[in-house]
Design a protein around this motif. Structure first.
Motif, mmCIF file in Angstrom:
data_model
loop_
_atom_site.group_PDB
_atom_site.id
_atom_site.type_symbol
_atom_site.label_atom_id
_atom_site.label_comp_id
_atom_site.label_asym_id
_atom_site.label_seq_id
_atom_site.Cartn_x
_atom_site.Cartn_y
_atom_site.Cartn_z
ATOM 1 N N UNK A 87 36.442 39.482 39.315
ATOM 2 C CA UNK A 87 36.523 38.164 38.951
ATOM 3 C C UNK A 87 36.147 37.704 37.481
ATOM 4 N N UNK A 88 35.705 38.652 36.846
ATOM 5 C CA UNK A 88 35.177 38.370 35.510
ATOM 6 C C UNK A 88 35.914 38.369 34.498
ATOM 7 N N UNK A 89 37.112 39.309 34.691
ATOM 8 C CA UNK A 89 38.123 39.375 33.501
ATOM 9 C C UNK A 89 39.248 38.496 33.310
ATOM 10 N N UNK A 90 40.138 38.255 32.291
ATOM 11 C CA UNK A 90 41.091 37.751 32.211
ATOM 12 C C UNK A 90 41.035 35.968 31.933
ATOM 13 N N UNK A 91 42.068 35.647 31.774
ATOM 14 C CA UNK A 91 41.924 34.010 31.401
ATOM 15 C C UNK A 91 41.575 33.182 32.697
ATOM 16 N N UNK A 94 43.667 31.102 34.428
ATOM 17 C CA UNK A 94 44.461 31.053 35.138
ATOM 18 C C UNK A 94 44.372 32.297 36.279
ATOM 19 N N UNK A 95 44.294 33.447 35.515
ATOM 20 C CA UNK A 95 44.143 34.792 36.351
ATOM 21 C C UNK A 95 43.009 34.925 37.133
ATOM 22 N N UNK A 96 41.718 34.382 36.551
ATOM 23 C CA UNK A 96 40.804 34.475 37.360
ATOM 24 C C UNK A 96 40.886 33.477 38.647
ATOM 25 N N UNK A 97 41.462 32.201 38.512
ATOM 26 C CA UNK A 97 41.421 31.137 39.428
ATOM 27 C C UNK A 97 42.551 31.958 40.566
ATOM 28 N N UNK A 98 43.480 32.559 40.146
ATOM 29 C CA UNK A 98 44.429 33.336 40.978
ATOM 30 C C UNK A 98 43.560 34.451 41.854
ATOM 31 N N UNK A 99 42.687 34.917 41.222
ATOM 32 C CA UNK A 99 42.110 35.905 41.832
ATOM 33 C C UNK A 99 40.951 35.703 42.935
ATOM 34 N N UNK A 100 40.715 34.343 43.062
ATOM 35 C CA UNK A 100 39.991 33.672 43.938
ATOM 36 C C UNK A 100 40.738 33.387 45.408
ATOM 37 N N UNK A 101 42.194 33.565 45.179
ATOM 38 C CA UNK A 101 42.782 33.228 46.308
ATOM 39 C C UNK A 101 42.443 34.311 47.686
#
Lengths: 274, 265
Positions: B176-180, B182-189
């Motif tokens: 959850x900590x790396x990436x921009x 958008x990527x981080x928001x996607x990983x919350x899915x």
């Protein structure tokens, strides 16, 4: 070869001041099947969560595959440690069972072909192949639990942690699950099993750790730890039925490692001429 | 499980829950009618002191503040973009930031915190069964009153589920900590989906459990083991609250007291 897991003088205090673990030290060798037993609130899950870095030690340290869990992010430790939680619903989210099984290895950057191979292997091993295209959320609890275990095994972890994996499973399903876990162990994996079912622990584990009020009170072979009736009772555990039987009737001379009725049957059969 | 309830025997704890339920919107009306930073800060400071005096731990007050923090921080940052009157303090990037706009933004932020504290004040000093009783006494249908109290008590439960699901997904290697962004928001899915599924499943189970216990049966008059009683103290508190709010609202409406964000007159 150094042990896979080394726990040294581990203390953990929660923010509300509760000391969940006090001075726990143990190591887990590669290829071991270690069972973690103890009453509710004794610190089993707290200890297990230290092994993949979800919790960090308040004092002491935990080394997994040579890495200090305080210095490595959970996502890195997750490549070495697979954790199956008590409630399978907490990890299941994908639109299909197949996708669910593929999620872990994909996150780890495993090549697509190998992901497919692993998914097919676990679908087969758990009898989940007919449900590959079904949303896991609509499956009955026992199948959801299998999906949860299978989706962790597809990541091929070095250490597999199972937190009460047999809750809600019938006897046959428990047997199937444990056989798959044993096969994983035979293929070189290491298992940490948290369970309240001492018969199950006695039959499958190669070593047994007893926690009580955050302290490690016994560590050894199941036939030693589970045969110590007084020790188990003092920790708030009920010894396995056959262990109680041999304690009540020492003249029977039953072996220490005796946890399942079938073995007792085999022992007693000659006495009755059958 | 009670959402924010802190057991105790203080003045606010002993006050009739109906009084608290009616006083909170009255004070909210005062907060909404005023624009002045100082008046609102004084009211919120008085609320905080009252709660502390009633034995509410500072940690619980901080928790409530944290819940509204995103909005309370965003408002004063955005306000100067839309409110331009008053002397200009500084002008970065061609924007003229005025002292009044800053004060107005801060006042709005204090108002949000104040409104949250008013609502939380009721929950922190009223047990769920007292709240349920009060809602029923205030003529809300029993089913609706129960729904409100269950929804409130589900907030901490949902939070717990969210934490457990986050742990489970982290353990599966979710980073959850790396990436921009958008990527981080996607990983919350995965976390949101699993939380939702678990919550819906437990809501379903709860509904069945309520049904099994006879909930929703028509044509029965419900009695209650737990009763609330209006005491003389409640009358005194009600009169004091009504007088204070009426005076403040009168000052605001008649004399324009507290209309300006920065000045008192």
């Amino acid at each position: 070869m150094p042990p896979l897991v080394v726990v040294e003088e581990l203390h953990h205090s929660f923010p509300d001041g509760w000391d969940a673990l006090s001075g726990v030290s143990l190591s887990i060798e590669r290829g071991e099947f270690l069972a973690l037993i103890g009453p509710n609130g004794s610190g089993k899950t707290t200890l297990a969560k230290h092994l993949n870095g979800l919790l960090k030690p308040s004092h002491g340290r935990v080394l997994v595959a040579g890495m200090d869990t305080r210095e490595v992010p959970v996502s890195t430790l997750a490549r070495h440690v697979g954790y199956v939680f008590q409630n399978p619903d907490h990890q299941i989210f994908s639109p299909t069972v197949g996708e669910e099984l593929a999620f872990g290895p994909r996150e780890q950057g495993v090549p697509a072909e190998e992901v497919q191979e692993r998914v097919a292997r676990e679908l087969e091993a758990f009898g989940l192949a007919p449900y590959a295209q079904v949303p896991p959320a609509v499956l009955p609890p026992s199948l959801r639990r299998k999906v949860a275990v299978a989706s962790v095994l597809t990541t091929c972890p070095e250490l597999l942690i199972l937190d009460e994996p047999t809750v809600g499973l019938d006897a046959l399903e428990q047997e199937e699950l444990l056989q798959r876990v044993a096969a994983y162990r035979d293929a070189g994996g290491t298992v940490l099993l948290i369970s309240h079912d001492l018969e199950l622990v006695g039959r499958w584990a190669s070593r047994c750790a007893l926690l009580s009020a955050g302290r490690l009170v016994a560590l050894g072979a199941p036939e030693e730890v589970l045969a110590d009736v007084e020790g188990l009772l003092a920790a708030g555990m009920r010894p396995p039925a056959l262990v109680q039987l041999s304690a009540l009737l020492p003249e029977l001379g039953l072996p220490k490692r005796l946890f399942c009725p079938e073995e007792l049957g085999l022992l007693l059969a000659p006495l009755f001429g059958s | 499980m009670d959402a924010l309830y802190v057991p105790g025997g203080s003045l606010l704890h002993r006050a009739d829950p109906r009084l608290k339920l009616l006083a909170a919107p009255l004070w909210a009306a005062v907060l909404l009618s005023y624009n002045n930073l100082w008046v609102m800060s004084a009211i919120v400071a008085a609320l905080v002191l009252l709660y502390l005096a009633c034995g509410i731990p500072a940690g619980t007050l901080k928790l409530v503040a944290r819940l509204v923090a995103p909005v309370a921080i965003l408002i004063p940052l955005l306000w100067p973009l839309f409110y331009r009157s008053g002397p200009v303090l500084f002008a970065p990037f061609g924007l003229s930031i005025t002292a009044w706009a800053l004060a107005q933004g801060l006042a709005a932020s204090v108002r949000i915190v104040g409104l949250a504290y008013l609502g939380a004040g009721v929950l922190m000093t009223t047990s769920m069964r007292a709240l349920l009783r009060a809602l029923v006494e205030l003529r809300l249908p029993y089913e609706a009153a129960l729904a409100v109290t269950i929804a409130l008590s589900y907030i901490p439960r949902l939070q717990r589920i969210y934490e457990q699901v986050t742990e489970a997904q982290l353990a599966r290697g979710l980073d959850l900590s790396s990436g921009g962004f958008r990527r981080r928001a996607q990983r919350r899915v995965p976390i949101l989906v699993a939380t939702l599924v678990t919550a819906l499943r437990s809501a379903d189970v709860l509904a069945r459990a309520l049904e099994c216990r006879g909930f929703g049966r028509k044509g029965v008059r419900r009695t209650s083991l737990f009763q609330i009683r209006w005491q003389r103290l409640d009358t005194v508190l009600a009169l004091a609250t009504a007088a204070a709010c009426a005076a403040l609202l009168f000052l605001r409406a008649r004399y324009g007291f507290g209309a300006h964000p920065l000045f008192l007159h």
